[in-house]
Design an enzyme around this catalytic site. Structure first.
Site, PDB file in Angstrom:
ATOM      1  N   HIS A  31       0.827  -1.088  -0.195  1.00  0.00           N
ATOM      2  CA  HIS A  31       0.142   0.143  -0.458  1.00  0.00           C
ATOM      3  C   HIS A  31       1.046   0.882   0.359  1.00  0.00           C
ATOM      4  CE1 HIS A  31      -3.495   2.189   1.366  1.00  0.00           C
ATOM      5  NE2 HIS A  31      -2.404   3.011   2.374  1.00  0.00           N
ATOM      6  N   ASP A  33       1.539   5.184   0.018  1.00  0.00           N
ATOM      7  CA  ASP A  33       0.747   6.466   0.205  1.00  0.00           C
ATOM      8  C   ASP A  33       1.611   7.397  -0.402  1.00  0.00           C
ATOM      9  OD1 ASP A  33      -0.899   5.583   2.038  1.00  0.00           O
ATOM     10  OD2 ASP A  33       1.058   5.471   3.454  1.00  0.00           O
ATOM     11  N   HIS A  61      -2.180   4.892  -2.651  1.00  0.00           N
ATOM     12  CA  HIS A  61      -3.086   5.424  -2.266  1.00  0.00           C
ATOM     13  C   HIS A  61      -3.320   6.841  -2.041  1.00  0.00           C
ATOM     14  CE1 HIS A  61      -4.784   6.533   1.690  1.00  0.00           C
ATOM     15  NE2 HIS A  61      -5.724   7.046   1.327  1.00  0.00           N
ATOM     16  N   GLY A 137      -2.541  11.601   6.441  1.00  0.00           N
ATOM     17  CA  GLY A 137      -1.885  12.737   6.228  1.00  0.00           C
ATOM     18  C   GLY A 137      -0.022  12.322   6.716  1.00  0.00           C
ATOM     19  N   PHE A 138      -1.016  11.218   7.879  1.00  0.00           N
ATOM     20  CA  PHE A 138       0.569  11.138   8.798  1.00  0.00           C
ATOM     21  C   PHE A 138       0.276   9.768   9.129  1.00  0.00           C
ATOM     22  CE2 PHE A 138       0.294  15.334   8.777  1.00  0.00           C
ATOM     23  CZ  PHE A 138       1.260  16.028   8.289  1.00  0.00           C
ATOM     24  N   GLY A 140       1.241   6.365  12.301  1.00  0.00           N
ATOM     25  CA  GLY A 140       1.778   6.601  14.166  1.00  0.00           C
ATOM     26  C   GLY A 140       0.225   7.283  14.650  1.00  0.00           C
ATOM     27  N   ASP A 166      -7.442   1.320   6.998  1.00  0.00           N
ATOM     28  CA  ASP A 166      -6.099   2.383   6.540  1.00  0.00           C
ATOM     29  C   ASP A 166      -5.706   3.596   7.858  1.00  0.00           C
ATOM     30  OD1 ASP A 166      -3.399   2.661   5.742  1.00  0.00           O
ATOM     31  OD2 ASP A 166      -4.657   4.204   4.478  1.00  0.00           O
ATOM     32  N   GLY A 167      -4.841   3.322   8.606  1.00  0.00           N
ATOM     33  CA  GLY A 167      -4.350   4.326   9.607  1.00  0.00           C
ATOM     34  C   GLY A 167      -4.881   4.431  11.069  1.00  0.00           C
ATOM     35  N   GLY A 168      -3.700   3.577  11.636  1.00  0.00           N
ATOM     36  CA  GLY A 168      -4.406   3.430  13.455  1.00  0.00           C
ATOM     37  C   GLY A 168      -4.145   1.565  12.990  1.00  0.00           C
ATOM     38  N   SER A 189       2.943   1.692  11.287  1.00  0.00           N
ATOM     39  CA  SER A 189       3.287   1.830  12.662  1.00  0.00           C
ATOM     40  C   SER A 189       3.706   0.181  12.982  1.00  0.00           C
ATOM     41  CB  SER A 189       2.812   2.836  13.493  1.00  0.00           C
ATOM     42  OG  SER A 189       2.760   3.583  13.006  1.00  0.00           O
TER      43      SER A 189
HETATM   44  C1  DX5 Z   1      -2.444   7.902   6.089  1.00  0.00           C
HETATM   45  C2  DX5 Z   1      -1.817   6.970   5.275  1.00  0.00           C
HETATM   46  C3  DX5 Z   1      -2.148   5.321   6.017  1.00  0.00           C
HETATM   47  C4  DX5 Z   1       0.094   5.347   7.067  1.00  0.00           C
HETATM   48  C5  DX5 Z   1      -0.956   4.346   7.978  1.00  0.00           C
HETATM   49  O1  DX5 Z   1      -2.801   8.839   5.544  1.00  0.00           O
HETATM   50  O2  DX5 Z   1      -3.067   6.546   4.558  1.00  0.00           O
HETATM   51  O3  DX5 Z   1      -1.359   4.645   5.434  1.00  0.00           O
HETATM   52  O4  DX5 Z   1       0.976   5.672   6.853  1.00  0.00           O
HETATM   53  O5  DX5 Z   1       0.040   4.498   9.128  1.00  0.00           O
HETATM   54  P1  DX5 Z   1      -0.191   3.485  10.594  1.00  0.00           P
HETATM   55  O6  DX5 Z   1      -0.387   2.271  10.192  1.00  0.00           O
HETATM   56  O7  DX5 Z   1       1.479   4.281  11.036  1.00  0.00           O
HETATM   57  O8  DX5 Z   1      -1.655   4.684  11.316  1.00  0.00           O
HETATM   58 ZN    ZN Z   2      -2.907   5.163   2.804  1.00  0.00          ZN
END
Ligand code: DX5
Ligand code: ZN
Length: 206
Positions: A31, A33, A61, A137-138, A140, A166-168, A189
């Site tokens: 995936h 980003d 993505h 955006g980020f 973690g 996706d995310g968290g 993460s």
């Molecule tokens: C967020 C990204 C995610 C992110 C996931 O904007 O689209 O794909 O990298 O990172 P973790 O798994 O750390 O939340």
């Molecule tokens: Zn993503």
């Protein structure tokens, strides 16, 4: 068992490559980003010519402002499906036509605040849905538990559709995410910020 896709969010190709090498033996797809600094306040590495050299299927993505303007450059052999954001696309049919013109499937991502009602009537036009567990955006960030209901609702609506989260995504939330109906987990993460990447992927997939 869910399919686990390592989410790679890096600013240069060397780091993308390093991450890919770390997970390549354990997964089918990456995936990736892709951020433009406009749709989200962050930038990542985005050169498809180099991504084409990675030797593994990549699912970009796209967290970019005008995804239809970016789709064409992802016409590379190791990309079959591209994910765009509901919040970034203007005309759905235009972006679908663009994806079709390069022979790629199109997935749709929805931010935590975007209601499933805004997308439910168009779901058949897409190959998968990506439910964001955080504001994009980020990496973690903490998983937003409110999206569990959204996953459940979408799964009821579409028993056979690929639903990715996706995310968290981490070990603390994996079970409820999968029980709600997700069959693909994208995580950064929970894979890369561990001592044992192979084990982390295996644990998420269990
Ligand atoms: C967020 C990204 C995610 C992110 C996931 O904007 O689209 O794909 O990298 O990172 P973790 O798994 O750390 O939340
Ligand atoms: Zn993503």
């Amino acid at each position: 068992m869910p399919e686990v896709r390592p989410a790679i969010l890096e600013a240069n190709f060397e780091d993308v490559k390093k991450r890919v090498e770390e997970v390549k033996p354990y997964v089918k797809k990456i995936h990736l980003d892709v951020m433009d600094g406009e749709f989200v306040p962050n930038n990542t590495f985005t050169d498809p010519a180099q991504i084409a050299e990675l030797g593994i299927e990549v699912v970009p993505h796209l967290m970019v402002k005008h995804p239809s303007l970016h789709l064409k450059k992802w016409d590379i052999p190791n990309v079959n499906e591209i994910i765009v954001h509901k919040e970034a696309i203007g005309n759905i049919d235009e972006v679908i036509k663009m994806a079709e013109s390069i022979g790629k499937k199109l997935g749709i991502a929805v931010n935590p605040k975007t209601s499933s009602y805004d997308i439910k009537d168009d779901l058949d036009k897409f190959s998968m849905i990506l439910v964001m567990g955080v504001e994009p955006g980020f990496s973690g960030q903490a998983f937003n538990g409110d999206v569990i209901e959204k996953i459940k609702y979408l799964r009821e609506l579409k028993p056979d559709m690929n639903i990715a989260v996706d995310g968290g995504v981490d070990m603390a939330h994996k079970k409820q995410i999968v029980n709600a109906g997700a069959n693909i987990l994208a995580a950064n993460s929970a894979i890369f910020k561990t001592d044992n990447i192979a084990q982390a992927i295996e644990n998420l997939a269990k």
